[in-house]
Design an enzyme around this catalytic site. Structure first.
Site, PDB file in Angstrom:
ATOM      1  N   SER A 147      21.201  11.814  -4.590  1.00  0.00           N
ATOM      2  CA  SER A 147      21.842  11.892  -3.270  1.00  0.00           C
ATOM      3  C   SER A 147      22.900  12.993  -3.219  1.00  0.00           C
ATOM      4  O   SER A 147      23.466  13.379  -4.239  1.00  0.00           O
ATOM      5  CB  SER A 147      22.506  10.558  -2.912  1.00  0.00           C
ATOM      6  OG  SER A 147      21.590   9.508  -3.003  1.00  0.00           O
TER       7      SER A 147
HETATM    8  N1  SAH Z   1      21.091   6.575  -7.107  1.00  0.00           N
HETATM    9  C1  SAH Z   1      20.232   7.689  -7.432  1.00  0.00           C
HETATM   10  C2  SAH Z   1      19.459   8.125  -6.213  1.00  0.00           C
HETATM   11  C3  SAH Z   1      18.029   8.171  -6.495  1.00  0.00           C
HETATM   12  S1  SAH Z   1      16.958   8.200  -5.087  1.00  0.00           S
HETATM   13  C4  SAH Z   1      21.017   8.811  -8.083  1.00  0.00           C
HETATM   14  O1  SAH Z   1      22.243   8.723  -8.193  1.00  0.00           O
HETATM   15  O2  SAH Z   1      20.402   9.781  -8.532  1.00  0.00           O
HETATM   16  C5  SAH Z   1      16.430   6.528  -5.041  1.00  0.00           C
HETATM   17  C6  SAH Z   1      15.742   5.997  -6.246  1.00  0.00           C
HETATM   18  O3  SAH Z   1      15.273   4.681  -5.923  1.00  0.00           O
HETATM   19  C7  SAH Z   1      14.522   6.763  -6.714  1.00  0.00           C
HETATM   20  O4  SAH Z   1      14.684   7.134  -8.057  1.00  0.00           O
HETATM   21  C8  SAH Z   1      13.372   5.772  -6.535  1.00  0.00           C
HETATM   22  O5  SAH Z   1      12.374   5.907  -7.524  1.00  0.00           O
HETATM   23  C9  SAH Z   1      14.088   4.438  -6.629  1.00  0.00           C
HETATM   24  N2  SAH Z   1      13.412   3.290  -6.012  1.00  0.00           N
HETATM   25  C10 SAH Z   1      12.693   3.240  -4.869  1.00  0.00           C
HETATM   26  N3  SAH Z   1      12.263   1.997  -4.634  1.00  0.00           N
HETATM   27  C11 SAH Z   1      12.728   1.222  -5.646  1.00  0.00           C
HETATM   28  C12 SAH Z   1      12.610  -0.166  -5.975  1.00  0.00           C
HETATM   29  N4  SAH Z   1      11.919  -1.035  -5.212  1.00  0.00           N
HETATM   30  N5  SAH Z   1      13.221  -0.618  -7.096  1.00  0.00           N
HETATM   31  C13 SAH Z   1      13.918   0.226  -7.895  1.00  0.00           C
HETATM   32  N6  SAH Z   1      14.042   1.549  -7.637  1.00  0.00           N
HETATM   33  C14 SAH Z   1      13.462   2.039  -6.539  1.00  0.00           C
END
Ligand code: SAH
Length: 229
Positions: free
Chosen positions: A80
């Site tokens: 993000s």
């Molecule tokens: N918090 C992260 C942002 C990553 S984007 C950071 O600081 O980099 C969101 C993430 O959520 C992605 O890596 C995606 O694979 C994950 N995601 C999506 N659906 C999910 C689920 N049901 N359970 C766990 N992770 C999930």
């Protein structure tokens, strides 16, 4: 007085070794993207001045790590925008006694920012490759208060519940009930909600006397919340 060249060289090498070339970029990021947009919580600002975001993004885009935008981290996912991380962290009112659950580990950056402030961080990632990489990177940065689990975060992490706060970094169409159930009394949840590809709503929920109350914070765009089939 003559100072021997050897001594000068030793001091020069020590000086260069001490300077983190990304430190000034990080300070600039906090000043121009985070403070300038109204984030005031000193613990959040301090954490973001500290966490080496450039070491949590893929090496080839390291130079953009402190830019004002989300960046690709593999598997079609993104880290993000720094401001969004700051906003979500501030909204849960983090403090050093809290146990926090994050859904969507991704790069591990949000988990690291949390871990600088709170006591324990539990984070779940659905893509094994991302979860393992984040776990390894967070370990090598010395974070001992973060546990990473691979799986679908929809069900939360029941054996570690209740949580003082929950941060969800992927957008489901509705708030998963198990996450509401795993929030402690007085706990806060920050979550983007909405359909894939459309503008979503960033929602702040709070559990007060057993009731879950929500309010709209802002319009956002997150990657979709995926489900294990
Ligand atoms: N918090 C992260 C942002 C990553 S984007 C950071 O600081 O980099 C969101 C993430 O959520 C992605 O890596 C995606 O694979 C994950 N995601 C999506 N659906 C999910 C689920 N049901 N359970 C766990 N992770 C999930």
């Amino acid at each position: 007085m003559m100072v021997p060249m050897k001594i000068i060289w030793i001091f020069l090498i020590l000086f260069l070794w001490q300077t983190d070339p990304y430190k000034s970029k990080r300070e600039k990021m906090v000043e121009s993207q985070i403070e300038a947009r109204g984030i005031k919580d000193e613990s959040v600002l301090e954490a973001m001045r500290k966490v080496p975001r450039h070491l949590l993004v893929p090496e080839k885009i390291r130079e953009y790590a402190y830019s004002d935008m989300p960046l690709p981290i593999g598997e079609g996912q993104t880290i993000s925008q720094p401001y969004i991380v700051a906003l979500m962290t501030e909204l849960i009112k983090p403090d050093k006694n809290m146990k926090v659950l994050e859904i969507g580990t991704g790069s591990g950056y949000q988990a690291a920012v949390l871990a600088e402030i709170v006591k324990e961080v539990y984070t779940i990632e659905i893509f094994e490759a991302l979860g393992l990489r984040a776990e390894r990177d967070l370990q090598s940065l010395g974070y001992e208060n973060i546990q990473v689990r691979i799986g679908d975060g929809y069900q939360g992490w029941p054996d570690k519940a209740p949580f003082d706060a929950i941060i969800v970094t992927a957008a489901p169409e509705t708030i998963p009930q198990p996450l509401i159930d795993q929030l402690a009394e007085g706990g806060r949840m920050i979550i983007p909600v909405g359909e894939e590809g459309k503008v979503q709503e960033l929602i702040l929920g709070e559990k007060v006397k057993g009731k879950f109350r929500t309010r709209f914070i802002s319009s956002v765009r997150f990657v979709p919340f995926l489900r294990d089939k």
